[in-house]
Design a protein around this motif. Structure first.
Motif, PDB file in Angstrom:
ATOM      1  N   ILE A 118       0.841  -1.202   0.000  1.00 60.97           N
ATOM      2  CA  ILE A 118       0.000   0.000   0.000  1.00 60.97           C
ATOM      3  C   ILE A 118       0.873   1.248   0.000  1.00 60.97           C
ATOM      4  CG2 ILE A 118      -1.605   1.366   1.400  1.00 60.97           C
ATOM      5  CD1 ILE A 118      -2.881  -1.363   2.230  1.00 60.97           C
ATOM      6  N   LEU A 119       1.881   1.263   0.869  1.00 57.29           N
ATOM      7  CA  LEU A 119       2.772   2.422   0.915  1.00 57.29           C
ATOM      8  C   LEU A 119       3.495   2.622  -0.416  1.00 57.29           C
ATOM      9  CD1 LEU A 119       4.365   2.151   4.470  1.00 57.29           C
ATOM     10  CD2 LEU A 119       2.959   4.027   3.585  1.00 57.29           C
ATOM     11  N   HIS A 122       1.793   4.399  -3.289  1.00 56.90           N
ATOM     12  CA  HIS A 122       1.703   5.859  -3.310  1.00 56.90           C
ATOM     13  C   HIS A 122       2.847   6.499  -4.086  1.00 56.90           C
ATOM     14  CE1 HIS A 122      -1.668   6.316  -0.558  1.00 56.90           C
ATOM     15  NE2 HIS A 122      -1.136   5.365   0.178  1.00 56.90           N
ATOM     16  N   LEU A 123       3.838   5.716  -4.443  1.00 54.37           N
ATOM     17  CA  LEU A 123       5.006   6.237  -5.149  1.00 54.37           C
ATOM     18  C   LEU A 123       4.839   6.079  -6.660  1.00 54.37           C
ATOM     19  CD1 LEU A 123       7.901   4.665  -3.036  1.00 54.37           C
ATOM     20  CD2 LEU A 123       6.913   6.954  -2.823  1.00 54.37           C
ATOM     21  N   SER A 128       8.925   2.958  -6.844  1.00 58.11           N
ATOM     22  CA  SER A 128       8.438   1.766  -6.167  1.00 58.11           C
ATOM     23  C   SER A 128       9.216   0.530  -6.603  1.00 58.11           C
ATOM     24  CB  SER A 128       6.947   1.585  -6.458  1.00 58.11           C
ATOM     25  OG  SER A 128       6.486   0.376  -5.936  1.00 58.11           O
ATOM     26  N   SER A 165      10.064   9.998   0.154  1.00 60.61           N
ATOM     27  CA  SER A 165       8.602  10.107   0.053  1.00 60.61           C
ATOM     28  C   SER A 165       7.912   9.179   1.040  1.00 60.61           C
ATOM     29  CB  SER A 165       8.137   9.790  -1.368  1.00 60.61           C
ATOM     30  OG  SER A 165       8.615  10.753  -2.267  1.00 60.61           O
ATOM     31  N   LEU A 169       5.306  10.104   3.972  1.00 60.04           N
ATOM     32  CA  LEU A 169       3.984   9.463   4.081  1.00 60.04           C
ATOM     33  C   LEU A 169       3.744   8.903   5.466  1.00 60.04           C
ATOM     34  CD1 LEU A 169       3.652   7.456   0.756  1.00 60.04           C
ATOM     35  CD2 LEU A 169       2.071   9.209   1.567  1.00 60.04           C
ATOM     36  N   ASP A 173       1.002  10.125   8.369  1.00 61.77           N
ATOM     37  CA  ASP A 173       0.010   9.170   8.851  1.00 61.77           C
ATOM     38  C   ASP A 173      -0.049   9.107  10.375  1.00 61.77           C
ATOM     39  OD1 ASP A 173      -1.949   7.564   7.738  1.00 61.77           O
ATOM     40  OD2 ASP A 173      -0.819   5.727   8.154  1.00 61.77           O
TER      41      ASP A 173
END
Length: 174
Positions: A118-119, A122-123, A128, A165, A169, A173
């Motif tokens: 999931i993290l 976001h990239l 990623s 990044s 994130l 959070d």
């Protein structure tokens, strides 16, 4: 960590110490864990076995780089996810083919893997993928840059920017 993970870790430890029987046992146990992991992701038994073989080959090639201070299961499942993605790419699939199976309790390491996915989602894909190859699969910089078809400096930049990044994130959070 469940007893299967403990067994994998113990067999890997013995194999690193030179115990060939432990290495064979490790590979057999890893193959069984992969069968369970892939059962809900691939309907075809033949496809599952092909992906398992690809995973075992990759594990064998990278076994010496396995960090003895880290659990084996996340490494094993990271390899499986990459080989599964490779399989889907080769088959021209965009979405995984799944089969109905009874719901089971999800082991903690699979939750961790999902959180990481999931993290990383976001990239940008380039960042990623660079992080997955170097930080999760343990490829060296030259290996990862060759696989991605980019220079080593570009790879390092992607990893650096992606990790920055991810830090942002995670901080947001909290």
């Amino acid at each position: 960590m469940d007893s299967h993970d403990n067994r994998l870790d113990r067999m890997a430890e013995l194999a690193r110490a030179g115990d060939k029987q432990a290495y064979r046992t490790f590979l057999a146990a890893a193959a069984q864990r992969l069968r369970v992991f892939l059962a809900r992701r691939l309907a075809s038994k033949e496809d599952r076995e092909d992906v398992i073989q690809e995973c075992l080959i990759a594990m064998h090639g990278k076994f010496a780089t396995l960090d003895p201070d880290r659990p084996v299961a996340p490494w094993l499942f990271a390899i499986a996810r990459y080989k599964l993605a490779d399989h889907w790419r080769k088959a021209g699939r965009q979405l995984p083919q799944t089969v109905d199976a009874p719901e089971v309790e999800v082991p903690a390491h699979e939750l961790w893997e999902r959180d990481v996915d999931i993290l990383l989602g976001h990239l940008p894909g380039s960042q990623s993928e660079a992080i997955r190859l170097t930080r999760l699969l343990g490829l060296t910089g030259p290996e990862a840059s060759r696989r991605l078809g980019i220079g080593l400096s570009a790879l390092k930049l992607r990893v650096h920017r992606g990790m920055a990044s991810l830090r942002d994130l995670v901080r947001e959070d909290r």
